[in-house]
Every structure is written in C-alpha cells, then in structure tokens.
Design a protein around this motif. Structure first.
Motif, PDB file in Angstrom:
ATOM      1  N   GLU A 142      -8.175  -1.427  13.837  1.00 47.27           N
ATOM      2  CA  GLU A 142      -8.971  -2.341  13.023  1.00 47.27           C
ATOM      3  C   GLU A 142      -8.124  -3.559  12.677  1.00 47.27           C
ATOM      4  OE1 GLU A 142     -10.326  -0.607   9.310  1.00 47.27           O
ATOM      5  OE2 GLU A 142     -10.315  -2.595   8.413  1.00 47.27           O
ATOM      6  N   ILE A 143      -8.707  -4.770  12.839  1.00 49.05           N
ATOM      7  CA  ILE A 143      -7.931  -5.906  12.335  1.00 49.05           C
ATOM      8  C   ILE A 143      -8.601  -6.606  11.158  1.00 49.05           C
ATOM      9  CG2 ILE A 143      -6.604  -6.379  14.415  1.00 49.05           C
ATOM     10  CD1 ILE A 143      -8.312  -8.873  14.816  1.00 49.05           C
ATOM     11  N   TRP A 144      -9.919  -6.565  11.088  1.00 52.28           N
ATOM     12  CA  TRP A 144     -10.551  -7.380  10.033  1.00 52.28           C
ATOM     13  C   TRP A 144     -11.687  -6.574   9.430  1.00 52.28           C
ATOM     14  CZ3 TRP A 144     -11.767 -13.255  11.212  1.00 52.28           C
ATOM     15  CH2 TRP A 144     -11.841 -13.974  10.012  1.00 52.28           C
ATOM     16  N   ASN A 145     -11.767  -6.579   8.136  1.00 55.10           N
ATOM     17  CA  ASN A 145     -12.841  -5.874   7.454  1.00 55.10           C
ATOM     18  C   ASN A 145     -13.651  -6.881   6.654  1.00 55.10           C
ATOM     19  OD1 ASN A 145     -14.477  -4.031   6.274  1.00 55.10           O
ATOM     20  ND2 ASN A 145     -12.857  -2.822   5.302  1.00 55.10           N
ATOM     21  N   GLY A 159     -10.833  -9.094   4.669  1.00 54.59           N
ATOM     22  CA  GLY A 159      -9.381  -8.922   4.726  1.00 54.59           C
ATOM     23  C   GLY A 159      -8.947  -8.649   6.158  1.00 54.59           C
ATOM     24  N   TYR A 206       1.629  -0.049  13.363  1.00 52.87           N
ATOM     25  CA  TYR A 206       0.661  -1.017  12.828  1.00 52.87           C
ATOM     26  C   TYR A 206       0.297  -0.826  11.353  1.00 52.87           C
ATOM     27  CZ  TYR A 206      -2.735   2.697  13.942  1.00 52.87           C
ATOM     28  OH  TYR A 206      -3.407   3.891  14.013  1.00 52.87           O
ATOM     29  N   HIS A 207       0.975   0.098  10.649  1.00 55.45           N
ATOM     30  CA  HIS A 207       0.814   0.174   9.195  1.00 55.45           C
ATOM     31  C   HIS A 207       2.131  -0.220   8.542  1.00 55.45           C
ATOM     32  CE1 HIS A 207      -2.782   2.731   9.888  1.00 55.45           C
ATOM     33  NE2 HIS A 207      -3.178   2.154   8.765  1.00 55.45           N
ATOM     34  N   HIS A 208       2.042  -1.069   7.552  1.00 54.67           N
ATOM     35  CA  HIS A 208       3.231  -1.476   6.803  1.00 54.67           C
ATOM     36  C   HIS A 208       3.055  -1.105   5.338  1.00 54.67           C
ATOM     37  CE1 HIS A 208       4.366  -3.604  10.346  1.00 54.67           C
ATOM     38  NE2 HIS A 208       3.237  -4.301  10.323  1.00 54.67           N
ATOM     39  N   PHE A 263       2.341  -6.009   3.521  1.00 58.17           N
ATOM     40  CA  PHE A 263       1.826  -6.834   4.614  1.00 58.17           C
ATOM     41  C   PHE A 263       1.033  -7.988   4.024  1.00 58.17           C
ATOM     42  CE2 PHE A 263      -2.671  -5.547   4.527  1.00 58.17           C
ATOM     43  CZ  PHE A 263      -2.597  -4.395   3.757  1.00 58.17           C
ATOM     44  N   HIS A 297      -4.774   3.473  -1.788  1.00 57.09           N
ATOM     45  CA  HIS A 297      -4.245   3.147  -0.465  1.00 57.09           C
ATOM     46  C   HIS A 297      -2.771   3.489  -0.416  1.00 57.09           C
ATOM     47  CE1 HIS A 297      -7.734   1.063   1.046  1.00 57.09           C
ATOM     48  NE2 HIS A 297      -7.825   0.394  -0.079  1.00 57.09           N
ATOM     49  N   ASP A 312      -0.028   4.170   2.512  1.00 53.70           N
ATOM     50  CA  ASP A 312       0.294   4.302   3.934  1.00 53.70           C
ATOM     51  C   ASP A 312       1.754   4.665   4.164  1.00 53.70           C
ATOM     52  OD1 ASP A 312      -2.295   3.648   4.622  1.00 53.70           O
ATOM     53  OD2 ASP A 312      -1.888   1.503   4.748  1.00 53.70           O
ATOM     54  N   ARG A 340       0.840  -1.203   0.000  1.00 55.12           N
ATOM     55  CA  ARG A 340       0.000   0.000   0.000  1.00 55.12           C
ATOM     56  C   ARG A 340       0.871   1.247   0.000  1.00 55.12           C
ATOM     57  NH1 ARG A 340      -5.623  -0.957   3.302  1.00 55.12           N
ATOM     58  NH2 ARG A 340      -6.345  -2.580   1.880  1.00 55.12           N
ATOM     59  N   ARG A 355      -1.059  -7.658  12.339  1.00 57.64           N
ATOM     60  CA  ARG A 355      -1.826  -7.144  13.482  1.00 57.64           C
ATOM     61  C   ARG A 355      -2.392  -8.297  14.301  1.00 57.64           C
ATOM     62  NH1 ARG A 355      -5.178  -1.943  10.976  1.00 57.64           N
ATOM     63  NH2 ARG A 355      -3.366  -0.969   9.995  1.00 57.64           N
ATOM     64  N   GLY A 402      -5.509  -8.058   8.611  1.00 52.27           N
ATOM     65  CA  GLY A 402      -4.068  -7.806   8.636  1.00 52.27           C
ATOM     66  C   GLY A 402      -3.368  -8.872   9.468  1.00 52.27           C
ATOM     67  N   MET A 407      -2.419 -10.051   3.881  1.00 55.43           N
ATOM     68  CA  MET A 407      -3.831  -9.918   4.204  1.00 55.43           C
ATOM     69  C   MET A 407      -4.475 -11.297   4.130  1.00 55.43           C
ATOM     70  SD  MET A 407      -6.796  -7.518   2.560  1.00 55.43           S
ATOM     71  CE  MET A 407      -6.037  -5.926   2.705  1.00 55.43           C
TER      72      MET A 407
HETATM   73  P1  ATP Z   1      -6.560   1.274   8.629  1.00 53.42           P
HETATM   74  O1  ATP Z   1      -7.720   2.184   8.843  1.00 53.42           O
HETATM   75  O2  ATP Z   1      -5.986   0.707   9.859  1.00 53.42           O
HETATM   76  O3  ATP Z   1      -5.534   1.900   7.719  1.00 53.42           O
HETATM   77  P2  ATP Z   1      -7.905   0.114   6.383  1.00 53.42           P
HETATM   78  O4  ATP Z   1      -9.271   0.618   6.587  1.00 53.42           O
HETATM   79  O5  ATP Z   1      -7.038   0.816   5.421  1.00 53.42           O
HETATM   80  O6  ATP Z   1      -7.132   0.038   7.803  1.00 53.42           O
HETATM   81  P3  ATP Z   1      -8.714  -2.264   4.931  1.00 53.42           P
HETATM   82  O7  ATP Z   1      -8.520  -1.613   3.632  1.00 53.42           O
HETATM   83  O8  ATP Z   1     -10.082  -2.551   5.363  1.00 53.42           O
HETATM   84  O9  ATP Z   1      -7.937  -1.440   6.059  1.00 53.42           O
HETATM   85  O10 ATP Z   1      -7.819  -3.609   4.953  1.00 53.42           O
HETATM   86  C1  ATP Z   1      -8.187  -4.795   5.678  1.00 53.42           C
HETATM   87  C2  ATP Z   1      -7.234  -5.094   6.819  1.00 53.42           C
HETATM   88  O11 ATP Z   1      -5.880  -5.060   6.406  1.00 53.42           O
HETATM   89  C3  ATP Z   1      -7.301  -4.079   7.945  1.00 53.42           C
HETATM   90  O12 ATP Z   1      -8.323  -4.419   8.837  1.00 53.42           O
HETATM   91  C4  ATP Z   1      -5.948  -4.209   8.591  1.00 53.42           C
HETATM   92  O13 ATP Z   1      -5.944  -5.250   9.534  1.00 53.42           O
HETATM   93  C5  ATP Z   1      -5.059  -4.593   7.446  1.00 53.42           C
HETATM   94  N1  ATP Z   1      -4.264  -3.442   6.958  1.00 53.42           N
HETATM   95  C6  ATP Z   1      -4.680  -2.404   6.199  1.00 53.42           C
HETATM   96  N2  ATP Z   1      -3.688  -1.572   5.887  1.00 53.42           N
HETATM   97  C7  ATP Z   1      -2.577  -2.105   6.451  1.00 53.42           C
HETATM   98  C8  ATP Z   1      -1.218  -1.728   6.487  1.00 53.42           C
HETATM   99  N3  ATP Z   1      -0.778  -0.640   5.848  1.00 53.42           N
HETATM  100  N4  ATP Z   1      -0.352  -2.517   7.165  1.00 53.42           N
HETATM  101  C9  ATP Z   1      -0.767  -3.629   7.801  1.00 53.42           C
HETATM  102  N5  ATP Z   1      -2.040  -4.032   7.811  1.00 53.42           N
HETATM  103  C10 ATP Z   1      -2.950  -3.299   7.161  1.00 53.42           C
END
Ligand code: ATP
Ligand code: MG
Length: 887
Positions: free
Chosen positions: A211-214, A239, A85-87, A90, A74, A76, A69, A244, A241, A92
């Motif tokens: 957030e861990i799971w969407n 998805g 906690y953002h990589h 990563f 996306h 980050d 990402r 996480r 992480g 998924m």
């Molecule tokens: P966040 O708000 O924490 O950035 P997100 O809303 O961008 O998360 P989703 O797009 O729903 O996350 O991605 C699904 C899952 O992937 C998230 O619940 C999270 O656990 C994981 N995830 C998302 N972005 C990252 C990241 N940059 N590094 C590690 N894990 C991530």
C-alpha cells in the motif's frame, strides 16, 4: 531520476497548484494530548478541525508530516528492519479537504499526481474500496468505485473489509470508508516466476505489492453506544508513505535502497567494516543467514537513528516514563542489533548523526540546530545501556551455569521475563544467547508473564468516556487573558471514569479558566449562581479548548453561571510563569545562545526550567542569573502582549519560538523588556508582581540538559524565614557567639585532633591486647586457640583479629567476642592452613554460633564476623565456635 528532496517538493507543488495551503509538519512528539504520545498520521494535527472545535479555513491543506508508529494503535516496531517497507519514523504526505471537495476530487487528484505527474505505470496500480457491512447497515462504497472506474479497469478495483477499508479515529468520533492505492513493484522476473497477478497479492503481505496511499472519506460520527450518525462536515484525509513513494520513483525494491537511507547505510558499512547487500545484489548473489542478520541490523540502526534523532530535536529525550520510555526502547533495540550482529561493543549510533544531519538537515532545520545535543544524548544512552547489557549477559551466564550444574537444559520463562523487564533483553536475544550455549527458553511461561504485565498496565490506564451531552453548539471563547470572572453557560458535558474514579468534564461557552498547557498548570475555582456553587478542581486542554473538571454536575446544567478563577493561585502561577521568561532570558545572556528551553513546569508554588547546556552551571553564574532576574523585577516592566500576530511577523518581533512546538497561523507574543517569547500562558501584569526570585537547585536531568528550580514572591519569603530560624537555632548551640563561623571552625578542629588522639590510643590498646592474647593462647591438638570476650568497638575488633593473624601464621583459631554500646559482635579469624587442611569455614561457623547472640553474619572462609542483639550470649558463642571446629 528524481531525488527524495525533489519528490517531496513535487508533492507540495502539485497540491499548491490545486489551491491547497502548504503547511509545516506538526511536531512528531505531542505534548498537550493525553490520548496520543506521538503523531502517527498526518491528520493528528487537524483533529480539532474534524471534531468541529476549530475554524476549518483554509479548507484545503497539504503537507509532509513526521510520523512515528511505535506505540498504541499503530505499532510497527517489530517489523522494522526485518521487512523493507515499514519504518518507525517516516514521512506521510497528505492532503485534506474540510468540507470542500470529497471522494471524486480526492480520487482524481491522487490519480493525476501519480500517473500524469510522476508517470507511475497504471498497470501496476490497484485500488481498494470498502465492501460494506450488513450488520452496521453500511452499503458498499459504490461511489468511490464509480470514480475509480474513470481511471482504472474493473479488475484493478478490489473490495476490502472493515479492517482494511473502514477508518475510525478512536472508539468514538469521526470515521468512514477508505480507499487504498497499492503498487505492484515486482521485477518482470518475479512476476513471471510467481504466476500470480498483482490483484491476487494486494493485502497479502507480499513485500513487493504494498500500500502506498490511503484516501479516507470521513462521513460518519461513531457514538459511545456504537451507532453511527452523519458527520456535519465531510472530510478528506489522505496519507501517502513518502519513503515508499521514493522507492517506486527510483525503481528500487526496498525503501533502504533509496537515497533516503543509502547515505546512512554507507556510513554504517564504513564504521563496521561489514557489507550491506541491496535488493539487486541479493538477487544476483543469494546471501547467508549471517549476512541477512547483518542486513537486518543495518536497516534497524539506520531507521532507529532517524526516529531517535527527530524525537530529541522535538524535545523528547529518552527517559524511563511514557514517551521518553518509548524513545529509550527504540534506541536500545538499535544498540542490541548493533551489539549482536554488527560487533559494536561501544556506542555506534551517535557516530551516524553527522550523516543524517547532512542528508536531512535542510528539509528539517531542527536537526541541524541541535546536532550537538542529539549526539551527546544518544552517546550517553548507548554507553549506559551497553553497561546494562553486559550486566544482563552476566546474569544470564550465571543462570546457565546453574542449569548446567543441575543438569537442566531449559531456562525458565520467569527468568527470561526478568531479563526482559530489567535489562531490556527481548526474548529473541535471550534465546539467541541460550541457543549458542546449548539451552532453550520456556517461551510459554515468558508469554504468560508478559500477558500479566500487560494486564497490569491496562488496568492502571483504563479510562472510559461517555458521550458528550450537548446543551448548545459552537466554539468556546477563552477570556482568561482579560478576566478572572465571567458569565457563562455549559455547552456540553460528559462523564469520565478512571480507575473507578468518577468525574465530569464541562465545556463552557465563555471561560476565564486557563487549561493546563505549555507547562503551566490549569486554573481551579468555581462556577456558581444563586442556587449552587460547583468546585472546579482542575482545567485541562483538549482539542484547543479548556475542559473543566468537576466532581458533580450542577442540578440545573442549563442555568447561567458565573465562572470564577481562584485568583490567589492564578496570580502565583502567573508570577512564576513571568519569572520563567526572565530566567530564560538571563540564562541566554550569561551562559550563551546555545541555551534552549527543553521543558518547563509552572505551578502556584514553584517553577522548573530545563534547558540545553553542556556543563554544570557554576555558583557564580547562578548568582549572576539571580541578580539579573531580580533587577528586571525591580524595574517593574509592564507586559507588552500581542495577540493574533501572524507567525512570520512574530518572528520579526524577535520572539523566541521553540523547535518542536506546534504553532497556529496566528500566535501570541509576550514581551517583558528584552525578553520576548511565543507564549499562550498567563502572565503577571508587570514584573514587579513577582516580588523576588531565588534559584533553589541546579542539576542534570539528562545528557546535555540542566534543570533549574526556583521560587518567587511569598514562597521566597517563607524560605527566608526558615533559613533565619535555622541559623538562630545553630547560634543558640554556640551560646549566640558573635563570630559563629570562627567558633564552629574551632569546634571542628578540636574534634578532629581528639579523634586522631583516640585512634592512637586505640591502636596501642589493640597492639597490647594482641600480644597478651597470643601469649595466653591454648594449645588444642597442635592448634593455637586464641579466645576472649572483651569490650571493644567493631573496627578495633577487626584490627585486633588481623594483628593476631599476623603474629601467628600457622594453626591459628582466634575467636573474639566483643561488645560496644551493649551490641555484641563475634569475629573468627584463622590461618590459611585451617581452611585448607582442616576444612574449616569461618563464614559457616559464625552463622551457626551467632544464633547464641541472636544475630547473623558471614564472610570469607578464613575470616568472618557477625553482629547480634544479646551481649549476654557472647561467651557461649565463643565456646560454640571452638566446639564447631572439632579440634
Ligand atoms: P500497512 O498496511 O502497509 O502497514 P497502513 O494501513 O498501516 O499500512 P495507513 O495507516 O493507511 O497505513 O497510512 C498511510 C500510508 O502511510 C500507507 O499507505 C503507507 O504508505 C504509509 N505507512 C504506514 N505505515 C508506515 C510505516 N510504518 N513506515 C512507512 N510508511 C508507512
Ligand atoms: Mg500499518
């Protein structure tokens, strides 16, 4: 405590027990999708199924997907390292249902896995549901809330807005509400001290409530006018992480404190001699700003090492365009942090590769197989960027010196932006260096420049797609392996506007047209019927289908057409593609098994093949490769093609698969004698059709990667004619001598000895001239003035000036006006005391006097030269210099 590897396995096992097919991760680097460079979510590889252009069976699937990402929707990158906690890269974890279970099933399974299998404490889990959108006429997702209520108390269910809880694939296409699972991972002390419940901290950027799971519930399709319609098949897309989850399971408070990252961080500490403070250590022992910088830098490097290594293993090397540039930027970010905060003035990241491979090489064998290449590429990139970094710092130092001289304290933003743009210095680095030297940076100006650049990029890339106009439903059939002409209908079409260019894309029900893929360019040709003929200027591949590009729509799009491929071009491309396979085979035979395809381009007139190899391919090896390929061409080996072979069976056939390629469950295998590859491309029916094969060039494209360009058939014939014509012309220069090489050698020898002789004469002449000029020198107030205008070439003039200086070491002013081939040159030479005691400057004087010969130049204070256009002005220019000296 479960290890990361055990947790990954438990996820797969759980969903296998729920009748999901466990599938491999798709590559992180996406090669055949113009809209996306990197996989950024698990669902990317299922896009065609969700859009309805690919068979959805099996309808339940699960996997762990490598994601990146750092670009597009996306991104980050800027958070990475600063938070825990953002990589960038990563894993998924994901599970999917294509028209099978929907909200209830997805919610029940997620809950069962987290709470019953992994034993996470339900008190720490919160879920969100979509609150609804009155203006779009979408109600709250009561359905999801109802299913969650089976598992959690009401106060653990939170309403979320469109930004967080409504997922869309793009501006158009599938979309729907989603539910996120958040965890409160605060320590009991933190909970007590904060006085806030986990509920209040969800979606508030608290690093311990994340957030861990969407779980995405796709149920709508968004049209180009913004309106929504019901999706024909409901889709579950989840998805989670992985890093996480591991952190939760290992009772840690930072992803970097888990066994996913700790081994790398340990290696970093060893190499740098610096210490990393884990969350626990930090809590006991609050750390200084300097130590925090070190912590951030170590996280950045550990993270970026993974992103860069995985992407190289997937075939995407750092470069200065597109996906390659993104990777280069990530790598450079790591180098900057290591340079600035970890004191690493030499390449650092590449030293961590062995640790990464030891930790992740079993789960991802592509890393192990390509360790040597990964290390080499990273090291080379690091070395070259460190050189740039040094240059940039030099430039910044100059700028600061200038500011100091002018009594200013602010670096202007344009300059800061140039540092960013050319040397990859982000604003914070420039600010840091400036601050250390007592300067500030005009941030506002910098942002204005940045904005301007972004706009330029946006305008260049803007593409607008209208909605597809559907004439018929269904899946397209590709018939191009067997036919070049076929009866067809248009199933759907749409208008595309790109940089004010307009064209249409057509999807046919049956098509013989090959869409650009795997390096082979797309077919062109026509579709026609009695009423009209429409040119197909290119064919692209999108979501697994051939999309035909036309300038104008037929008058009657619903008519029947004959689709006809341009067979001359097609046959030439096919021959080049087959030759590429033979080349790949021959390279492995002659150079060794480490040769692996890293890129390929096949068009009707050329072929290009990139492969891993660590030194130049010698001329003899090239010959050997050519002989082997041409041998196979003369054997006229027939194509042996296997379609729809299960992946594992294809491997048993001995077919070469590429790391980083995405293969379906069924694959096509193409064999020509001993050469056997996975390939979806168009090939010659037998190798004899290639005609002849010739390598045109061999070069390096990146560290450890070589490129061969070659031609075949008719192109080779033309090449032969050109060479023949050139040789004839050369022979004619030498009266068609029989022994051409001997004659040319004789000419060169003669030329060399004449040149030497002339140089000898010249040196003597200069010697004489120097002597005479010094004898004739005038004395003006104690200064010896030597001046003359004479025919002489520039090299000799310089020689003369230095000889005169050697003869007169004090109080010398020598001005020479020389000319050769009607080009004037003015040279000024002085003894050092003329500069130090008389304050003269030859550079300034020559610039002023050169105006008289319509020229310019410069040099050092004691010696300067200028060329010009007007030889008639030489004598006046010489006088001018003497006048300027004011003796
Ligand atoms: P966040 O708000 O924490 O950035 P997100 O809303 O961008 O998360 P989703 O797009 O729903 O996350 O991605 C699904 C899952 O992937 C998230 O619940 C999270 O656990 C994981 N995830 C998302 N972005 C990252 C990241 N940059 N590094 C590690 N894990 C991530
Ligand atoms: Mg995010």
């Amino acid at each position: 405590m479960m290890t990361a590897n055990e947790i990954r396995d438990s996820y797969k096992k759980f969903f296998e027990s729920k009748q999901h097919a466990i599938v491999p991760s798709a590559p992180m680097v996406i090669k055949d999708d113009p809209t996306l460079m990197f996989t950024n979510a698990g669902m990317n590889q299922w896009k065609d199924i969700i859009l309805g252009t690919r068979d959805p069976e099996p309808r339940r699937r699960a996997d762990t997907q490598k994601c990146l990402r750092v670009s597009g929707k996306h991104n980050d990158l800027e958070e990475v390292g600063h938070d825990t906690y953002h990589h960038t890269m990563f894993e998924m974890l994901g599970n999917w249902s294509f028209g099978d279970y929907f909200k209830e099933g997805a919610i029940d399974m997620a809950w069962e896995y987290l709470v019953d299998v992994l034993k996470l404490n339900p008190k720490d889990l919160y879920v969100t549901v979509f609150e609804g959108s009155p203006e779009e006429n979408i109600p709250r997702d009561d359905e999801a809330a109802k299913y969650w209520a089976k598992h959690v108390p009401e106060d653990h269910i939170i309403n979320g807005n469109k930004h967080d809880n409504f997922w869309e694939m793009g501006d158009t296409g599938p979309c729907g509400p989603c539910s996120e699972i958040h965890v409160d991972s605060r320590t009991p002390e933190q909970k007590a001290a904060s006085g806030k419940s986990g509920r209040e901290l969800v979606n508030q950027d608290d690093p311990q409530v994340i957030e861990i799971w969407n779980l995405v519930f796709m149920q709508f399709n968004r049209k180009a006018d913004g309106s929504l319609e019901k999706l024909s098949m409901n889709v579950i897309d989840t998805g989670m992480g992985f890093e996480r989850l591991v952190r939760m399971m290992q009772g840690k408070h930072s992803n970097y404190d888990t066994d996913v990252f700790q081994p790398i961080i340990k290696a970093e500490q060893q190499i740098t001699g610096l210490k990393y403070y884990t969350f626990e250590e930090e809590t006991v022992n609050p750390i200084s700003k300097e130590q925090d910088d070190i912590n951030v830098a170590m996280r950045v490097c550990a993270d970026h090492l993974r992103a860069v290594s995985f992407s190289i293993a997937d075939g995407q090397l750092p470069s200065n365009a597109k996906a390659g540039y993104v990777i280069r930027r990530i790598l450079r970010r790591a180098v900057r942090y290591a340079y600035t905060f970890l004191g690493q003035k030499d390449g650092f990241l590449h030293k961590l590769v062995p640790t990464l491979v030891a930790e992740m090489g079993d789960a991802f064998p592509e890393l192990k197989a390509q360790q040597q290449l990964i290390t080499k590429v990273i090291k080379e990139e690091e070395d070259s960027f460190l050189r740039t970094l040094e240059k940039g710092i030099g430039m910044l130092n100059d700028a600061m010196d200038k500011l100091k001289a002018e009594g200013k304290t602010e670096l202007d933003g344009v300059q800061a932006f140039r540092l960013f743009d050319t040397y990859g210095f982000p604003l914070d680095l420039t600010e840091l260096i400036c601050r250390e030297n007592g300067f500030t940076v005009n941030e506002e100006q910098f942002n204005v420049e940045m904005q301007k650049q972004k706009e330029r990029a946006r305008n260049a890339a803007a593409v607008e797609n209208s909605d597809w106009v559907e004439l018929a439903q269904g899946e397209q059939q590709f018939v191009g392996y067997d036919y070049t002409e076929y009866e067809c209908h248009i199933m759907r079409y749409r208008k595309v506007t790109q940089k004010k260019n307009e064209f249409y894309e057509l999807v046919l029900d049956y098509t013989p047209f090959y869409g650009e893929m795997g390096g082979q360019v797309g077919d062109c040709g026509v579709i026609c019927n009695e009423a009209e003929t429409i040119d197909i200027i290119d064919t692209k591949r999108e979501n697994g289908q051939s999309v035909h590009i036309v300038k104008a729509l037929p008058k009657d799009p619903s008519a029947q057409f004959m689709a006809c491929v341009d067979t001359d071009k097609r046959n030439a491309s096919a021959a080049n593609h087959t030759a590429t396979h033979l080349l790949d085979y021959a390279l492995k035979q002659i150079l060794g098994d480490h040769v692996e395809q890293k890129g390929s381009f096949v068009s009707p007139d050329t072929l290009r093949f990139d492969f891993s190899h660590f030194e130049k391919v010698t001329d003899e090896q090239i010959r050997e490769v050519e002989r082997m390929v041409n041998d196979m061409i003369r054997q006229d080996i027939h194509i042996d093609e296997h379609r729809d072979v299960p992946f594992d069976e294809a491997k048993k056939l001995g077919a070469i698969a590429l790391f980083g390629e995405k293969y379906g469950d069924k694959v096509r295998v193409v064999r020509f004698g001993p050469s056997c590859e996975f390939c979806g491309g168009i090939h010659a029916s037998s190798t004899g059709r290639i005609g002849f094969f010739k390598i045109i060039s061999e070069s390096s494209v990146a560290a450890g990667i070589r490129r061969i360009e070659a031609k075949t058939g008719k192109e080779c014939e033309e090449l032969l004619y050109q060479t023949e014509d050139m040789l004839k012309a050369v022979k004619a220069f030498f009266n068609n001598a029989k022994d051409l090489q001997g004659v040319i050698k004789k000419y060169i020898d003669e030329h060399d000895s004449m040149k030497k002789e002339i140089e000898g004469f010249q040196a003597q002449a200069v010697e004489r001239a120097a002597k005479q000029l010094v004898e004739k020198a005038r004395d003006i107030n104690g200064v010896k003035v030597v001046s003359a205008v004479l025919p002489m070439n520039p090299a000799a003039a310089k020689d003369l000036a230095f000889k005169i200086r050697a003869a007169v070491d004090k109080s010398l002013l020598c001005v020479l006006g020389t000319h050769a081939d009607n080009k004037p040159q003015l040279s000024i030479m002085m003894s050092d005391d003329m500069v130090s005691d008389h304050g003269l400057n030859a550079g300034q004087m020559v610039r002023e006097a050169a105006k008289l010969i319509q020229g310019g130049g410069g040099g050092q204070p004691h010696f300067a030269q200028a060329g010009g256009k007007n030889a008639d002005g030489l004598s006046a220019a010489v006088d001018k210099v003497i006048e300027l000296a004011k003796l």
